[in-house]
Design an enzyme around this catalytic site. Structure first.
Site: not given
Ligand code: IMP
Ligand code: MG
Length: 183
Positions: A106, A102-103, A168, A155
């Protein structure tokens, strides 16, 4: 509004290209040591993890397989615990050692649901490797097994991560200037 040059929209660099390369090397070595003799499959959750995935797989000195998935969250608000599969995996996971790439971790909602879904497909093991971790934002009970870097609650864009589908391709990780969100 976004500028013509991406760098003009960045207020602060959080990770340089050199720092990212060090992270890639370190995490690649950890995975190589852990998965020797296993049947490792890297699953990238598109699109944010594509740059991390491309670098990380080349830092792993094992015969890995790769696959890709597209998911979207659904339900009301941001605490939705469900994901919808837009593009499913091609591989049958039974008996394989699955590592989700995963990137950013969050709130954890996406990965929490995805873990539940994929664990029903009988992989031998299932772990998470995230480039970034934002622990302050966590809502769902998810912990990554491999973390590239911990970032503050800001962010961030670049190295695969987007704002409105842009940035990206920025080769480093930065914080976006507030005025870019504004209009
Ligand atoms: P979560 O953990 O379900 O809230 O979702 C995570 C996803 O939200 C990541 O895979 C990103 O696509 C997006 N995301 C969360 N924080 C950021 C950020 O700081 N920059 C860009 N994308 C983010
Ligand atoms: Mg993502």
């Amino acid at each position: 509004m976004a500028s013509e040059h991406m760098a003009e929209d960045i207020s602060r660099i959080l990770l340089t290209e050199e720092q990212i390369q060090e992270i890639v090397t370190r995490v690649g070595q950890q995975i190589t040591e852990t998965y020797r003799g296993k049947h490792l499959v890297l699953v990238s959750v598109l699109k944010g993890s594509v740059v991390w995935m491309a670098d990380l797989m080349r830092a792993i000195d094992l015969p890995v397989e790769i696959d890709f998935m597209v998911v979207s969250s659904y339900g009301k608000g941001t605490t939705s615990g469900h994901v919808k599969i837009i593009k499913d995996l091609d591989l049958d996971l039974s008996g394989l050692d699955l590592l989700i790439v995963e990137d950013i971790l969050d709130t954890g909602n996406t990965l929490h649901s995805l873990m539940q879904l994929l664990s029903t497909r009988n992989p031998r093991s299932i772990k998470i490797c995230t480039f970034l971790d934002k622990p302050e934002r966590r809502v769902a009970p998810v912990t990554a097994d491999y973390v590239g870097a911990i970032v503050p609650d800001e962010f961030v864009v670049g190295y695969g991560l987007d704002y409105d589908q842009k940035y990206r391709n920025l080769p480093y990780l930065g914080v976006l200037k507030p005025e870019v969100y504004g209009d």
